[in-house]
Design a protein around this motif. Structure first.
Motif, mmCIF file in Angstrom:
data_model
loop_
_atom_site.group_PDB
_atom_site.id
_atom_site.type_symbol
_atom_site.label_atom_id
_atom_site.label_comp_id
_atom_site.label_asym_id
_atom_site.label_seq_id
_atom_site.Cartn_x
_atom_site.Cartn_y
_atom_site.Cartn_z
ATOM 1 N N PHE A 181 40.144 52.025 51.554
ATOM 2 C CA PHE A 181 39.538 52.011 50.220
ATOM 3 C C PHE A 181 38.721 50.726 50.008
ATOM 4 O O PHE A 181 37.580 50.753 49.561
ATOM 5 N N LEU A 182 39.334 49.601 50.363
ATOM 6 C CA LEU A 182 38.664 48.322 50.142
ATOM 7 C C LEU A 182 37.354 48.238 50.907
ATOM 8 O O LEU A 182 36.366 47.673 50.425
ATOM 9 N N GLN A 183 37.349 48.850 52.098
ATOM 10 C CA GLN A 183 36.135 48.777 52.899
ATOM 11 C C GLN A 183 34.970 49.513 52.235
ATOM 12 O O GLN A 183 33.818 49.144 52.423
ATOM 13 N N THR A 184 35.302 50.507 51.409
ATOM 14 C CA THR A 184 34.221 51.201 50.701
ATOM 15 C C THR A 184 33.685 50.349 49.552
ATOM 16 O O THR A 184 32.646 50.638 48.994
ATOM 17 N N ARG A 185 34.422 49.301 49.190
ATOM 18 C CA ARG A 185 33.998 48.461 48.053
ATOM 19 C C ARG A 185 33.623 47.049 48.473
ATOM 20 O O ARG A 185 33.494 46.173 47.607
ATOM 21 N N VAL A 186 33.506 46.818 49.744
ATOM 22 C CA VAL A 186 33.284 45.463 50.254
ATOM 23 C C VAL A 186 32.195 44.734 49.481
ATOM 24 O O VAL A 186 32.335 43.568 49.105
ATOM 25 N N GLY A 187 31.110 45.444 49.199
ATOM 26 C CA GLY A 187 29.967 44.819 48.528
ATOM 27 C C GLY A 187 30.309 44.234 47.171
ATOM 28 O O GLY A 187 29.676 43.268 46.727
ATOM 29 N N GLN A 188 31.327 44.775 46.484
ATOM 30 C CA GLN A 188 31.653 44.314 45.130
ATOM 31 C C GLN A 188 32.718 43.221 45.126
ATOM 32 O O GLN A 188 33.037 42.683 44.064
ATOM 33 N N LEU A 189 33.260 42.900 46.289
ATOM 34 C CA LEU A 189 34.366 41.941 46.339
ATOM 35 C C LEU A 189 33.878 40.518 46.539
ATOM 36 O O LEU A 189 32.821 40.284 47.127
ATOM 37 N N CYS A 190 34.681 39.558 46.035
ATOM 38 C CA CYS A 190 34.348 38.151 46.243
ATOM 39 C C CYS A 190 34.573 37.803 47.718
ATOM 40 O O CYS A 190 35.251 38.532 48.448
ATOM 41 N N GLU A 191 34.002 36.696 48.111
ATOM 42 C CA GLU A 191 34.053 36.281 49.502
ATOM 43 C C GLU A 191 35.495 36.202 50.018
ATOM 44 O O GLU A 191 35.819 36.672 51.098
ATOM 45 N N ASN A 192 36.346 35.630 49.138
ATOM 46 C CA ASN A 192 37.753 35.478 49.474
ATOM 47 C C ASN A 192 38.407 36.813 49.794
ATOM 48 O O ASN A 192 39.150 36.958 50.762
ATOM 49 N N CYS A 193 38.122 37.783 48.931
ATOM 50 C CA CYS A 193 38.765 39.072 49.083
ATOM 51 C C CYS A 193 38.263 39.809 50.320
ATOM 52 O O CYS A 193 39.013 40.547 50.953
ATOM 53 N N ARG A 194 36.997 39.592 50.642
ATOM 54 C CA ARG A 194 36.486 40.232 51.857
ATOM 55 C C ARG A 194 37.279 39.758 53.067
ATOM 56 O O ARG A 194 37.616 40.519 53.962
ATOM 57 N N ARG A 195 37.601 38.479 53.048
ATOM 58 C CA ARG A 195 38.397 37.927 54.136
ATOM 59 C C ARG A 195 39.810 38.498 54.087
ATOM 60 O O ARG A 195 40.424 38.799 55.107
ATOM 61 N N ARG A 196 40.324 38.667 52.852
ATOM 62 C CA ARG A 196 41.700 39.124 52.702
ATOM 63 C C ARG A 196 41.912 40.573 53.156
ATOM 64 O O ARG A 196 43.048 40.960 53.418
ATOM 65 N N ILE A 197 40.845 41.360 53.195
ATOM 66 C CA ILE A 197 40.993 42.751 53.651
ATOM 67 C C ILE A 197 41.691 42.766 55.004
ATOM 68 O O ILE A 197 42.552 43.601 55.267
ATOM 69 N N ASP A 198 41.353 41.790 55.829
ATOM 70 C CA ASP A 198 41.965 41.724 57.150
ATOM 71 C C ASP A 198 43.273 40.949 57.139
ATOM 72 O O ASP A 198 44.236 41.341 57.785
ATOM 73 N N THR A 199 43.296 39.812 56.412
ATOM 74 C CA THR A 199 44.460 38.938 56.513
ATOM 75 C C THR A 199 45.615 39.382 55.621
ATOM 76 O O THR A 199 46.768 39.334 56.044
ATOM 77 N N ASN A 200 45.326 39.792 54.380
ATOM 78 C CA ASN A 200 46.393 40.100 53.437
ATOM 79 C C ASN A 200 45.879 41.041 52.350
ATOM 80 O O ASN A 200 45.698 40.646 51.201
ATOM 81 N N PRO A 201 45.629 42.299 52.723
ATOM 82 C CA PRO A 201 44.951 43.239 51.812
ATOM 83 C C PRO A 201 45.644 43.401 50.455
ATOM 84 O O PRO A 201 44.982 43.579 49.445
ATOM 85 N N LYS A 208 41.842 37.331 40.717
ATOM 86 C CA LYS A 208 41.542 37.172 39.284
ATOM 87 C C LYS A 208 40.064 37.366 38.981
ATOM 88 O O LYS A 208 39.680 37.485 37.820
ATOM 89 N N VAL A 209 39.235 37.383 40.013
ATOM 90 C CA VAL A 209 37.793 37.547 39.783
ATOM 91 C C VAL A 209 37.545 38.915 39.132
ATOM 92 O O VAL A 209 37.976 39.940 39.665
ATOM 93 N N PRO A 210 36.873 38.923 37.953
ATOM 94 C CA PRO A 210 36.687 40.182 37.204
ATOM 95 C C PRO A 210 36.026 41.271 38.060
ATOM 96 O O PRO A 210 36.441 42.441 37.988
ATOM 97 N N ALA A 211 35.023 40.896 38.844
ATOM 98 C CA ALA A 211 34.335 41.894 39.672
ATOM 99 C C ALA A 211 35.311 42.565 40.635
ATOM 100 O O ALA A 211 35.264 43.780 40.858
#
Length: 418
Positions: A181-201, A208-211
């Motif tokens: 699911f997250l991979q379909t939304r990668v474009g809307q995620l903050c930089e941190n969260c993009r990294r977290r998809i792999d490390t700690n989804p 806390k980032v509203p986007a």
RNA sequence: GUGGGUGUAGCUCAGUUGGUUAGAGCGCCGGAUUGUGGAUCCGGAGGUCGCGGGUUCGAAACCCGUCAUCCACCCCA
């Protein structure tokens, strides 16, 4: 001037009554629930924390105070209390004793973080660990203990949030779904969260980032992937909490920072705290004892931050302790008589003080007033020669002459009324 | 690790476009009251203006650096 270490604070005498009150209240509530105090070491071998907390967590990766012992063994100042408690439980074969075992601890923890409101490098936690039962009523006991304790302190605007992290198999089934699911939304995620998809989804969900929140609004919930047993466990926890009248908010985004948690996860927050708004948090960790080499033992616990509690504790909750007797002795004969009187008063259990700098009665009375003493004993040369002293009630200003030898008994009798 | 705010007396803070000896309130000590507290009045002690450079005739003020601290990010109790 040598100064204290960054993020390490002195708790000065003005503040210690507040701390004592919090600690005494914590002990009282732990007693009521049948938890016994355990005192574990401030430092342990590093591998204990690395293995239990999780090698890839922030705590282990960049926040631990780790140093070599003289023989080269890597040691670490404890960043939390569960690992040490479980280590002690295993090492002393407590699992062979009648289960369950219920422990609590109070003491300093150490994490190398940038200090901020409610966050220090040496901070203090009150925590409990309930080992040996997987009954959801144990989860509720732990949550209720924390809730009743904080409510008793009258901390403002507390909210209990709760979630289930499922069993490790549940998470194994859920994680690929979440990642997809997250991979379909990668474009809307903050930089941190993009990294977290792999490390700690899981962590993406409580970003806390509203986007990010918006992007994950309709993310699949872990709670809908719970096995029947996990779901039943969670339902029982919730219904029992309701039966006790403890209200909670379901938060499907709530995850825990430490790897050992499973099933129930909860957190109590307050809007009165700044950005660090968690007062206490915990959950179930059924796999940890086994992970650390013990017999498989289910367990549940929490930790609460005492600094954060101290920040919010209303001042009127803190009892004021005042000395009862001030000895105002002066003069060549009065002074030594005063020293003997102080000793006599203290030996019968009274709180008695004097300011040895004061040479005049005026200065003495000013000190008596400032210290908040209920009574002052005026003892000059005249009184010393007469073998008596003048007892002054600092509030009513009524004075009475009493023989020196009667004074301890006199104040003990009075002290039953104040 | 990243960003922003703040550093002047024990504490809370003023300090003018850069101008002579750096101020107030609170607190502390003393006196008015030769043996009676809180209030009032008077007096006193207490300062490397965070530190180091620089600009200037002159810096608490302006510039650079540095350190400390607070708040936020991150993370968490």
């Amino acid at each position: 001037m040598i100064k204290g270490i960054k993020g390490v604070k002195d708790i000065l005498p003005e503040e210690t009554p507040r701390w004592r009150f919090i600690e005494e209240t914590a002990r009282q509530w732990a007693d009521r629930y049948g938890f016994h105090e355990i005192r574990i070491p401030i430092f342990e071998v590093t591998t204990l924390f690395a293995r239990s907390i999780g090698a890839t967590t922030d705590i282990v990766e960049k926040e631990m105070y780790t140093f070599p012992d003289r023989d080269g063994t890597s040691l670490t100042l404890r960043p939390e209390g569960t690992a040490g408690t479980v280590r002690a439980f295993i090492e002393h074969h407590r699992g062979a004793d009648p289960l369950p075992q219920k422990y609590f601890y109070i003491g300093p923890m150490f994490r190398h973080e940038r200090p901020q409101a409610g966050r220090l490098r040496q901070f203090h936690q009150f925590g409990v660990e309930y080992l040996g039962t997987q009954d959801p009523k144990a989860d509720v006991d732990v949550i209720a203990l924390l809730w009743r304790f904080l409510s008793d302190l009258r901390l403002p605007d507390l909210t209990l949030e709760i979630n289930s992290l499922g069993t490790s198999t549940d998470r194994a089934a859920y994680l690929p779904v979440l990642v997809a699911f997250l991979q379909t939304r990668v474009g809307q995620l903050c930089e941190n969260c993009r990294r977290r998809i792999d490390t700690n989804p899981l962590r993406v969900l409580d970003c806390k980032v509203p986007a990010c929140r918006a992007a994950t609004e309709d993310a699949p919930h872990l709670t809908s992937y719970l096995s029947p047993e996990a779901k039943d466990h969670f339902d029982q926890v919730l219904s029992t909490l309701s039966a006790l009248g403890i209200s909670f908010r379901l938060n499907p985004r709530l995850v825990r920072g430490l790897d050992y948690y499973c099933l129930t996860a909860f957190e109590i927050t307050s809007s009165h705290l700044g950005a660090q708004n968690a007062v206490g948090a915990g959950g179930r960790y059924d796999g940890l004892v086994e992970l650390l080499g013990g017999q498989p033992t289910p367990a549940v616990g929490f930790a609460a931050g005492l600094e954060r509690i101290a920040m919010m504790l209303p001042s009127e909750r803190v009892p004021t302790l005042r000395p009862s007797v001030y000895v105002a002795s002066f003069g060549a004969e009065g002074s030594p008589a005063g020293v003997r009187l102080l000793d006599a008063l203290r030996q019968v259990g009274l709180s008695a003080l004097s300011d040895y700098r004061a040479t005049t009665l005026k200065a003495h009375l000013r000190q008596a007033d400032r210290a908040g003493c209920r009574f002052a004993v005026l003892l000059g040369d005249d009184e010393a020669r007469a073998g008596s002293a003048v007892v002054r009630d600092m509030e009513s200003k009524v004075q009475e002459t009493i023989p020196l030898t009667d004074l301890p008994r006199y104040f003990v009798a009075l002290s039953k009324n104040f």
